[in-house]
Design a protein around this motif. Sequence first.
Motif, short mmCIF file in Angstrom:
data_model
loop_
_atom_site.label_atom_id
_atom_site.label_comp_id
_atom_site.label_asym_id
_atom_site.label_seq_id
_atom_site.Cartn_x
_atom_site.Cartn_y
_atom_site.Cartn_z
N PHE A 64 0.90 -1.16 0.00
CA PHE A 64 0.00 0.00 0.00
C PHE A 64 0.94 1.21 0.00
CE2 PHE A 64 -4.27 1.57 1.81
CZ PHE A 64 -4.02 2.89 1.47
N LEU A 65 1.14 1.79 -1.18
CA LEU A 65 2.10 2.89 -1.34
C LEU A 65 1.37 4.22 -1.45
CD1 LEU A 65 4.97 4.08 -2.02
CD2 LEU A 65 4.45 3.56 -4.42
N ILE A 66 1.76 5.18 -0.62
CA ILE A 66 1.25 6.53 -0.72
C ILE A 66 2.40 7.46 -1.06
CG2 ILE A 66 0.14 8.45 0.50
CD1 ILE A 66 -1.26 6.46 2.27
N THR A 67 2.25 8.25 -2.10
CA THR A 67 3.27 9.25 -2.44
C THR A 67 2.81 10.59 -1.89
OG1 THR A 67 2.24 9.65 -4.60
CG2 THR A 67 4.00 8.01 -4.51
N TYR A 68 3.74 11.28 -1.25
CA TYR A 68 3.39 12.49 -0.51
C TYR A 68 4.52 13.50 -0.60
CZ TYR A 68 -0.66 13.57 2.38
OH TYR A 68 -1.88 14.02 2.83
N ALA A 69 4.33 14.65 0.05
CA ALA A 69 5.38 15.66 0.18
C ALA A 69 5.07 16.49 1.41
CB ALA A 69 5.43 16.56 -1.05
N SER A 70 6.08 17.07 2.00
CA SER A 70 5.90 17.80 3.26
C SER A 70 5.00 19.01 3.10
CB SER A 70 7.27 18.23 3.81
OG SER A 70 7.93 19.07 2.89
N TRP A 71 4.90 19.55 1.88
CA TRP A 71 4.07 20.74 1.69
C TRP A 71 2.60 20.39 1.43
CZ3 TRP A 71 8.01 19.27 -1.62
CH2 TRP A 71 7.61 18.79 -2.89
N CYS A 72 2.28 19.11 1.32
CA CYS A 72 0.88 18.70 1.22
C CYS A 72 0.25 18.80 2.61
CB CYS A 72 0.76 17.27 0.72
SG CYS A 72 1.38 17.00 -0.95
N VAL A 73 -0.97 19.28 2.68
CA VAL A 73 -1.65 19.40 3.97
C VAL A 73 -2.75 18.33 4.04
CG1 VAL A 73 -2.98 20.91 5.48
CG2 VAL A 73 -1.22 21.88 3.99
N PRO A 74 -2.53 17.27 4.82
CA PRO A 74 -3.53 16.19 4.89
C PRO A 74 -4.76 16.63 5.68
CG PRO A 74 -1.78 15.80 6.48
CD PRO A 74 -1.37 17.01 5.68
N GLY A 75 -5.88 15.96 5.42
CA GLY A 75 -7.06 16.19 6.23
C GLY A 75 -6.75 15.85 7.68
N ILE A 76 -7.41 16.52 8.61
CA ILE A 76 -7.08 16.37 10.02
C ILE A 76 -7.20 14.93 10.53
CG2 ILE A 76 -9.43 16.91 10.77
CD1 ILE A 76 -8.19 18.43 13.14
N GLY A 77 -8.07 14.15 9.89
CA GLY A 77 -8.24 12.77 10.33
C GLY A 77 -7.53 11.74 9.48
N GLU A 78 -6.78 12.20 8.46
CA GLU A 78 -6.16 11.27 7.51
C GLU A 78 -5.10 10.39 8.15
OE1 GLU A 78 -3.26 11.45 3.62
OE2 GLU A 78 -4.79 13.02 3.83
N ILE A 79 -4.12 11.01 8.81
CA ILE A 79 -3.03 10.23 9.39
C ILE A 79 -3.51 9.35 10.53
CG2 ILE A 79 -0.77 10.36 10.53
CD1 ILE A 79 -0.17 12.84 8.87
N PRO A 80 -4.38 9.84 11.44
CA PRO A 80 -4.91 8.93 12.47
C PRO A 80 -5.63 7.72 11.89
CG PRO A 80 -5.32 11.20 13.09
CD PRO A 80 -4.79 11.23 11.68
N ALA A 81 -6.41 7.93 10.81
CA ALA A 81 -7.12 6.81 10.18
C ALA A 81 -6.12 5.83 9.57
CB ALA A 81 -8.07 7.33 9.12
N LEU A 82 -5.11 6.36 8.89
CA LEU A 82 -4.08 5.50 8.29
C LEU A 82 -3.35 4.73 9.37
CD1 LEU A 82 -2.38 4.58 5.86
CD2 LEU A 82 -0.93 6.60 6.23
#
Length: 275
Positions: A94-112
Amino acid sequence: MKKLLVLGILFIYFTNSFAQEERKIPFSTAISAHIVKYNQKIDAAYKDNDLERAESLFDSLVRNHLSGTYMDNFSVYPLKGDPIALEDYEKPIFLITYASWCVPGIGEIPALNDLVDRFHDQIDFVVLFWDNKEKLKQKSKEYSENIKLVHIDEKTNQDSYIINKLKHALGFPMMYFMDENKKILDIRKIVTHHSSETLSNSYNIHFNSLSKGVSLLIADLDLNANSDLSTEDTKIINTSNDSGDRRTDEERRIDEEYEKYRKERDSINNRRKDN
């Protein structure tokens, strides 16, 4: 005559073998072949403000040209230790591509994090940042220790041909779902929502979106496992499920949670309309 027959059989055998080999298309080859036409169409859709058309074009590209291809091998860099080649991951990815300047939804990382802690024994969860080591360090505390956090500096990476495709062709943040052989099962965008969404709602939105990718990978694992069963074992499995519902318990639970979320969302929307 016999020689001709033997030669004919050998020709068919090697032709079929070669054809099977040819079907193992690298992701970079497939995306290169279709990205120009895709960009032309999607630019036109955005120009007309036709977001539904844009989503349809993305889904069509993935479904018709990218799913079933094989991710090229490339190296990623963890915070500690040596570089890791993609082919060294042995589980489905399960690969997610990201960058530090992307702003995730407040519940995204807790859900992940919750999904990762539940399924990391079966799936390798890899979050790839298009950043340097220092920026990854700043983000690392937010993620579960069971997530494989890695980074790539595009300018210095030796596998620039595939890095360029991953970063620029489809954009990011993006989710890639691959089986243990690095065959791409699906590619999906990270879900987005308004920044004013509450933590609870944001968590539910992201949990149900991310869990669909988990379900896809688990279902593929189950399918491969069941293909190794004897005919008698398969009969037992089929007869034990008279309802025709072949979901795993976890898939059923996730679907039930999504249905609960959908009903709550519809209820909130109806109340807003009434007011």
